[in-house]
Design a protein around this motif. Structure first.
Motif, mmCIF file in Angstrom:
data_model
loop_
_atom_site.group_PDB
_atom_site.id
_atom_site.type_symbol
_atom_site.label_atom_id
_atom_site.label_comp_id
_atom_site.label_asym_id
_atom_site.label_seq_id
_atom_site.Cartn_x
_atom_site.Cartn_y
_atom_site.Cartn_z
ATOM 1 N N TYR A 58 8.981 4.891 7.126
ATOM 2 C CA TYR A 58 8.313 5.780 6.186
ATOM 3 C C TYR A 58 7.687 7.004 6.870
ATOM 4 N N ARG A 100 0.824 -1.206 0.000
ATOM 5 C CA ARG A 100 0.000 0.000 0.000
ATOM 6 C C ARG A 100 0.862 1.262 0.000
ATOM 7 N N ILE A 101 1.973 1.236 0.730
ATOM 8 C CA ILE A 101 2.879 2.390 0.741
ATOM 9 C C ILE A 101 3.438 2.632 -0.660
ATOM 10 N N ASN A 102 3.838 1.556 -1.317
ATOM 11 C CA ASN A 102 4.418 1.681 -2.664
ATOM 12 C C ASN A 102 3.402 2.158 -3.693
ATOM 13 N N SER A 103 2.120 1.939 -3.406
ATOM 14 C CA SER A 103 1.094 2.388 -4.354
ATOM 15 C C SER A 103 0.451 3.703 -3.922
ATOM 16 N N GLY A 104 1.018 4.332 -2.861
ATOM 17 C CA GLY A 104 0.559 5.657 -2.468
ATOM 18 C C GLY A 104 -0.451 5.663 -1.338
ATOM 19 N N LEU A 105 -0.116 5.044 -0.229
ATOM 20 C CA LEU A 105 -1.010 5.015 0.936
ATOM 21 C C LEU A 105 -1.215 6.424 1.477
ATOM 22 N N LYS A 106 -2.468 6.805 1.682
ATOM 23 C CA LYS A 106 -2.783 8.126 2.216
ATOM 24 C C LYS A 106 -3.600 7.951 3.492
#
Length: 340
Positions: free
Chosen positions: A94, A61-67
């Motif tokens: 992160y 999720r972080i790599n795909s842009g976790l907001k």
């Protein structure tokens, strides 16, 4: 103002075991019901919820842009002494704010011997112990005498505890140490057995942390356990009763609450945690362990105190989040009233 709250967790349904895993291998993992209850609680308070999952899902999720504004972490991990530390370490890497203990505290507390050393350094009473493998000379290690109690070094939820965990002679000790070493692939923690009663105390907050009302364990309606103790089978079959407030005198209750906070501080716990005690027949309390990731199911013991302090399940969960938001500088102090 509501926040975007991510929840990190590991589900029993995601467990991929092997044929040689013990029957209780996935005991610490959460059920879907717990995650849904947390989601509903946060949404009721005006937050938006993002369900993330465990360490691998978090990285994806972080790599795909976790907001998210903050993560509420209850991830237990799947294997090894450092499993509970994996998600907090990633979140730190992160720079993602999160509720609950950090990686260091979770590593310290999962290894019960390291936690005991912290307790002893800060004057928190805990049972005498030694760490054992079959390669050790058990006769030399046992300077305590019998009876002893043998359990896993870095597990929770009574994993590895059976009716045979209390040992009264050398052969029983050897058998139980071998059981832990072989089936759970870790050293055994061998403790002085405390004959008496058993309690748990939840702690919430940071400045200062506050102990909740004391909960007493009963087995078959008996609160004076003596030589009895609860095992994984008791937990799995829901044979353990939780009594809150505990039917004990105020002096002992205050003593347990004071020690719970002291243990919480000794390992730098934050936002929430639960401290387990055994009290001997003379009334002396001993900290068994502290759990910075107690089960937050509405059916579990951590939230039981709510009925004693006029707080609903949702209020308790949001109190924990509020404490974290204040600690992180993401929210002004917001009071949620409860009786101490």
């Amino acid at each position: 103002m509501g926040k975007i709250v991510g929840i990190t967790y590991d589900l029993k349904s995601d467990w991929q075991g092997s044929a040689d895993d013990p029957v209780d291998a996935s005991a610490e993992l959460d059920g879907n019901k717990t995650i849904e209850c947390l989601k509903v609680a946060f949404e009721e308070a005006g937050h938006q919820v993002v369900l993330i999952g465990g360490a691998r899902q978090l990285l994806s999720r972080i790599n795909s842009g976790l907001k998210v504004d903050v993560v509420f972490n209850i991830s237990e991990g799947f294997r090894g002494r450092n499993r509970e530390s994996q998600v907090p370490a990633i979140l730190d890497l992160y720079n993602i704010p999160f509720a609950g203990a950090d990686a260091l505290t979770l590593g310290i507390t999962l290894d019960k011997v390291i936690a005991k050393k912290c307790f002893m350094a800060d004057g928190v009473p805990t049972a005498r112990y030694f760490k054992a493998t079959l390669e050790d000379n058990l006769l030399e290690l046992n300077t305590i005498g019998f009876p002893l109690f043998v359990k896993t070094l870095h597990e929770g939820t009574s994993k590895g505890i059976t009716g045979a965990s209390r040992v009264e002679n050398f052969q029983q000790l050897k058998t139980q140490v071998e059981h832990i070493n072989h089936n759970y692939r870790q050293p055994a923690l061998v403790e002085e057995f405390i004959k008496g009663t058993e309690f748990t105390v939840g702690v919430i907050g940071n400045n200062p942390p506050v102990a909740m009302p004391v909960v007493q364990y009963a087995i078959g309606g008996k609160t004076t356990l003596g030589n009895e103790f609860y095992s994984y089978q008791h937990v799995a079959q829901k044979l353990v009763q939780h009594i809150c407030p505990a039917p004990i005198d105020e002096k002992l209750a205050k003593r347990l609450q004071t020690l719970a906070v002291k243990a919480y501080k000794a390992v730098d716990c934050r936002d929430f945690g639960r401290v387990d005690f055994r009290v001997d027949e003379a009334g002396n309390p001993y900290v068994l362990e502290i759990n910075p990731l107690p089960n937050l199911s509405p059916d579990d013991v951590f939230v039981l105190f709510g009925s004693c302090v006029n707080m609903s399940y949702n209020q308790i969960i949001n109190k924990i989040l509020d404490e974290a938001l204040v600690r992180l500088g993401l929210s002004p102090q917001r009071e949620v009233a409860y009786k101490k």
